[in-house]
Design a protein around this motif. Sequence first.
Motif, PDB file in Angstrom:
ATOM      1  N   ASN A 154      32.566 -85.257  31.553  1.00  0.00           N
ATOM      2  CA  ASN A 154      32.550 -83.853  31.370  1.00  0.00           C
ATOM      3  C   ASN A 154      33.757 -83.287  32.083  1.00  0.00           C
ATOM      4  O   ASN A 154      33.355 -82.121  31.415  1.00  0.00           O
ATOM      5  CB  ASN A 154      31.864 -83.371  33.072  1.00  0.00           C
ATOM      6  CG  ASN A 154      30.574 -82.272  32.701  1.00  0.00           C
ATOM      7  OD1 ASN A 154      30.901 -81.920  31.601  1.00  0.00           O
ATOM      8  ND2 ASN A 154      29.812 -81.707  33.891  1.00  0.00           N
ATOM      9  N   GLU A 155      34.554 -83.820  32.821  1.00  0.00           N
ATOM     10  CA  GLU A 155      35.554 -83.079  33.139  1.00  0.00           C
ATOM     11  C   GLU A 155      36.631 -82.748  31.861  1.00  0.00           C
ATOM     12  O   GLU A 155      37.033 -81.966  31.883  1.00  0.00           O
ATOM     13  CB  GLU A 155      36.359 -83.554  34.302  1.00  0.00           C
ATOM     14  CG  GLU A 155      35.865 -83.351  35.606  1.00  0.00           C
ATOM     15  CD  GLU A 155      36.022 -82.062  36.550  1.00  0.00           C
ATOM     16  OE1 GLU A 155      34.623 -81.700  36.604  1.00  0.00           O
ATOM     17  OE2 GLU A 155      36.919 -81.329  36.680  1.00  0.00           O
ATOM     18  N   GLN A 158      35.086 -80.288  29.331  1.00  0.00           N
ATOM     19  CA  GLN A 158      35.109 -79.310  29.841  1.00  0.00           C
ATOM     20  C   GLN A 158      36.392 -78.719  29.236  1.00  0.00           C
ATOM     21  O   GLN A 158      36.610 -78.174  29.217  1.00  0.00           O
ATOM     22  CB  GLN A 158      35.441 -78.570  31.357  1.00  0.00           C
ATOM     23  CG  GLN A 158      33.499 -78.601  32.040  1.00  0.00           C
ATOM     24  CD  GLN A 158      33.462 -78.823  33.242  1.00  0.00           C
ATOM     25  OE1 GLN A 158      34.298 -78.074  33.653  1.00  0.00           O
ATOM     26  NE2 GLN A 158      32.990 -80.055  33.886  1.00  0.00           N
ATOM     27  N   LEU A 162      37.686 -75.901  27.018  1.00  0.00           N
ATOM     28  CA  LEU A 162      39.319 -74.238  26.837  1.00  0.00           C
ATOM     29  C   LEU A 162      39.994 -74.992  26.671  1.00  0.00           C
ATOM     30  O   LEU A 162      40.446 -73.608  26.665  1.00  0.00           O
ATOM     31  CB  LEU A 162      38.717 -74.765  29.218  1.00  0.00           C
ATOM     32  CG  LEU A 162      37.076 -74.775  29.533  1.00  0.00           C
ATOM     33  CD1 LEU A 162      37.566 -74.696  30.716  1.00  0.00           C
ATOM     34  CD2 LEU A 162      37.074 -72.838  29.239  1.00  0.00           C
TER      35      LEU A 162
ATOM     36  N   TYR B 393      34.452 -74.094  41.842  1.00  0.00           N
ATOM     37  CA  TYR B 393      34.975 -74.774  40.719  1.00  0.00           C
ATOM     38  C   TYR B 393      35.024 -74.254  39.462  1.00  0.00           C
ATOM     39  O   TYR B 393      35.287 -73.826  38.748  1.00  0.00           O
ATOM     40  CB  TYR B 393      33.596 -75.894  40.661  1.00  0.00           C
ATOM     41  CG  TYR B 393      33.334 -77.035  40.098  1.00  0.00           C
ATOM     42  CD1 TYR B 393      34.658 -78.498  39.626  1.00  0.00           C
ATOM     43  CD2 TYR B 393      32.280 -77.186  38.998  1.00  0.00           C
ATOM     44  CE1 TYR B 393      34.096 -78.586  39.134  1.00  0.00           C
ATOM     45  CE2 TYR B 393      32.398 -77.842  37.855  1.00  0.00           C
ATOM     46  CZ  TYR B 393      33.285 -78.780  37.857  1.00  0.00           C
ATOM     47  OH  TYR B 393      32.881 -79.713  36.944  1.00  0.00           O
ATOM     48  N   ARG B 397      37.699 -72.910  36.126  1.00  0.00           N
ATOM     49  CA  ARG B 397      36.839 -73.043  34.976  1.00  0.00           C
ATOM     50  C   ARG B 397      37.206 -70.883  34.690  1.00  0.00           C
ATOM     51  O   ARG B 397      37.262 -70.935  32.942  1.00  0.00           O
ATOM     52  CB  ARG B 397      35.985 -73.039  34.589  1.00  0.00           C
ATOM     53  CG  ARG B 397      35.240 -74.168  34.932  1.00  0.00           C
ATOM     54  CD  ARG B 397      36.334 -75.727  34.498  1.00  0.00           C
ATOM     55  NE  ARG B 397      36.043 -76.804  34.918  1.00  0.00           N
ATOM     56  CZ  ARG B 397      36.834 -77.812  35.607  1.00  0.00           C
ATOM     57  NH1 ARG B 397      38.478 -77.666  36.002  1.00  0.00           N
ATOM     58  NH2 ARG B 397      36.850 -79.212  36.138  1.00  0.00           N
TER      59      ARG B 397
END
Lengths: 249, 467
Positions: A154-155, A158, A162, B393, B397
């Motif tokens: 999942n990291e 992401q 991004l 967290y 982002r």
Amino acid sequence: MLSIKNLRASIDGKEILKGVNLEVRAGEVHAIMGPNGTGKSTLASVIVGRDIFEVEEGEILFKGKNLIGMPVDERANEGIFLGFQYPVEIPGVSMTNFMRTAINEQRKYRGLDPMPAQEFLNSMEEKKRLLEIHAKLANRSVNEGFSGGEKKKNEIFQMAMLNPELAILDETDSGLDIDALKIVAHGVNTLRRPDNAFIVITHYQRLLEYIVPDFVHVLFDGRIVRSGGKELAFELEDKGYEWIKEAQV
Amino acid sequence: MDETNIQYNTTEKLQAFFKENMAVLTSDDPPHLAQLRKQAYAHFIEHGFPHTRLEKWRNTDLSQILDHDFNFPLKPTVLDVDIDDVFRCEVPDFNTRLIPQMNGWFMGTGEEMANGVIISSMAEAIKKYPELIEKHFGYYADIKDENLTALNTAFFRDGVFIYVPDNIRVEQPMQMVDLVNSGTTIFIQVRNLIVLGKNSSLSLVQCDDSIDNNIGFNNTVTEVYMDENSTLDHYKLQNKNNESALTNSTYFHLEKGANLSTSAISLNGGLIRNETQVRLNGSLSHADVLGLYLMDHEQHIDNQVFIDHAAPHCTSNELFKGILDDHASGVFNGHILVRPDAQQTNAYQNNKNILISDKAVIDTKPFLEIYADDVKCSHGATVGQLDEDARFYLQSRGIGHDNAQMLLMYAFAADIVDKIAIPQLRNRIDDLVKKRLRGELSSCEQCVLHCNSKEQKVAFEIDMSRI
């Protein structure tokens, strides 16, 4: 892209980083290795701006901008991403919602309109395929109930969403079985471009068989004590960290 | 326990008012009601308003609100506003049977539907449906239980009466909207009675809103009788101005196999106290009692929940969540009583709070009283801050500090909002919660179900829609 000079940082008065120097240029992959407790994760945290650490001295420049004192979210919007060693569970915030919010905030920072819903959904599907994520993310809270391997995937998911210029992966390999490790490495390799860079923090040489670094640095007692090409990783694998420790005495 | 009668000005005024207007107040009362009113009056005068020396009122102080020169309206307020306009509901696709109340008075037209369902003003029901009133009125809301209930019973003039006959499932949700708009400082006693027959079902939304900024005290008592295997989906939505006090006591009585879900969603209000009592009187009955409160400034919220397990094989589930900011204060008292016969009871209770500022206060107290031996009961209470790791967290982002905080607060509240069974209502409340958390909700301009002003599309900086 990233220039760290004589960086000293501490937590609760205890000095962890004792003068780190590091230069990362676009297109490069740097591996930072070293025994436990030598400051690898601290270095990652300080670069992204975790405020529990105090920067005592030195400078961190990213694309020429001074990062020290810059808020965490602004550093992310400038293009820095951290893949967490221990990703945080956030019940009640769906993955979709989280990613959409993050992407649109980053776009806003860059003066862009929000990403159209369809484009966003397409991107989600594409990145899910890349990381072989089968779960329906719309209904799942961030990392909640994810296995250790799923959290690490999942990291990288992401990161793929991004599309940062500099990604720092903090022990992304820990807790991964060989299949998940290959998926993660494939994800990272797919995203490598001449205009972005990676810092891969790892304890073991294993990950570096799949993500081949341009440079390897050994962090020991808060300083980078050895730097070299990828062959340094093999040397460490053969001789262990004791060799470094002895060399320091 | 200390039961000193503290004499507020209001008590004396009420006394004089009662003596002066006894004839009007009791004019339509059938004998049993006249008797009940008299008893209630005597009980109220003897014990007075609740005060902070009473255990159940330790952390909710009415003295400030009672220190006003109240009017006690005897007649419906004549308004120069267009009722249809005021009550116009702009919840998209939310087609409900609207039951408007103004200052407690039933404003719509009563109705006796072909299937026997009755919607009526309480005053009218007392005259038209004496059997139903005599059978139910005052049996669930005990005047000795709570002095405010005694006060309400002695002084009420109107409210809403709803009757659903046996085997009737009402498809269209009903929506009671009680607006307070008086132009003066008023103290009103609203009395509602809901009767559900065997195997019947109803969805009921009960809204309390203010449309002016006057000081007001609304003391509402609602009795709900649920006969065997009936189902009620009940929501209280509270969006009052900061000068107002709302004490809302709801007494549910469940017979065998009845199934209740009730949620109290408190978005705004100077002082709100929800007294929710559920008597599980017949075996295999079940109650979900949920609550969400979002308070800031000097607001005060008090949820008192009493679940009375009086029969075996019943289940109850309580979950109350709250976010308090600034100087806001909150109280949660959850009392579960398991009577000796109530074997195989399963009762669960939880209260979770987030304090945003260090000046905000919550007093949370579980109280389990168990006299049966084969039961499962659990309770929990948490008071905390937003999770710093989670915020870091989110921020890492690229999500800004305030938006990260919003997202976490919203996630915390979503637990309750997600349980709302009517999708249109859930979406609307979801939207209101977001607005509330962003500080964009005003009690007057954007109250829950009427919209004086045309609703403006609020552009969120972050889109939290679920796609």
